[in-house]
Enzyme design. Sequence first.
Site, PDB file in Angstrom:
ATOM      1  N   GLU A 189      -6.171 -10.711  -1.297  1.00 22.35           N
ATOM      2  CA  GLU A 189      -6.966 -10.526  -0.069  1.00 22.35           C
ATOM      3  C   GLU A 189      -8.447 -10.498  -0.430  1.00 22.35           C
ATOM      4  OE1 GLU A 189      -5.556  -7.182   2.277  1.00 22.35           O
ATOM      5  OE2 GLU A 189      -3.469  -7.640   1.840  1.00 22.35           O
ATOM      6  N   GLU A 209       0.797  -1.241   0.000  1.00 22.82           N
ATOM      7  CA  GLU A 209       0.000   0.000   0.000  1.00 22.82           C
ATOM      8  C   GLU A 209       0.823   1.282   0.000  1.00 22.82           C
ATOM      9  OE1 GLU A 209      -2.668  -0.367   3.316  1.00 22.82           O
ATOM     10  OE2 GLU A 209      -3.689  -2.098   2.467  1.00 22.82           O
TER      11      GLU A 209
END
Length: 375
Positions: free
Chosen positions: A265, A160
């Site tokens: 995810e 991220e």
Amino acid sequence: MKTVHLRFLLCLGSLVFNTYAARCQAVQTDRIPSLKTVFQDDFLIGTCLNTSQIAGKDSAESNLIERQFNAITPENIMKAHILHPAWNRFDFELADKLVAYAAKHRLKVNGHTLIWHSQLPDYIRQINDVDSVRQYFVNHIETVASRYDGLIESWDVVNEALNEDGTLRNSIFLEKLGKNYIIEAFRLAQKAAPNTKLYYNDYNIEQPQKRAGAISLIKSIQAAGVRIDGVGIQGHWRADDVPMEDIEESIKEFSALGIEVMFTELDLSVLPNPWDSNIADIGRKAAYRAEMDPYPGGLPDSIQHVQALAYESLFQLFIKYRDSISRITFWGVSDGQSWLNNWPVRGRTNYPLLFDRQFKPKAAFYRVIAAGSVN
Ligand code: XIL
């Protein structure tokens, strides 16, 4: 004497019954098709696992994990706040257990994650000088990546690092180490873990602007002569709004860079979103309101159906690009485990995965199996 005898019998009775009940559940999970078998020629099928799961506390769940998955990602166990709790101290107890669990059950481990702005140990936030941040950065990557080299399959080296517009996210690492910190993280990981695959992982990088940012980031790592083996698209989407075209375009564009593409995810939320955007930033939270939690007692069939179809279309797409995709990992085994019960609003009842709170396969599970059986 008599009461003791009676108690003993009652205990024995309940022990026998509980073992029998656990067996029955185990037998049930044995009877359903297996995701890892159905997709064995396509890609790995993973789940994230937490501490109680690797301790094998629930036999029905353990049985399900063994039968359905061939890859795992630690949900939290390999994050910096757990692995590196004090400046001079690492704590590998849980991570070592996870690696041993994976070896025992023949599961490939994706380490998650070396460098991330969230879930950092507290002392990092108190550091102000550049040298100390650099020292933490180098020491953390070298120590952790070398310890598990040869034992795990891969690392999410950086997690991220991008904003929604594709620019670099502001973080302690960007601020103190400058924009090359991502290349440096990969360079250090490559040296410390020559036998481990190295990935960049993020949410929303299927979206055009953020995807362009990810592509230029990956190209800059490659241009520096540093190894990057793959990219992980997190896949926290809404069941009624999966961005299919963006996902397809991303698979094409990322794989054109010569790297593996993964969905790392995956979960499809069925609850209202407090915001317009679909940003999976764990730091953004909203207050609980009853209207934000519409299905505390169970998921209506109509919504189950929408979710099942969304999962089916996604897996049909994954199959179409099976040569480019190396792994699909769900962010949890069952709905009860999902982080989406507590994020972005605490205490809701969400249903984003393929197995329900009793570990029973949902409609979505059977649609995914159907998508894989068409091959
Ligand atoms: C989540 C875990 O599932 C939670 O248990 C924890 O409290 C917060 O982090 N993106 C990521 C994951 O890369 O590490 C996050 O996992 C979910 C969003």
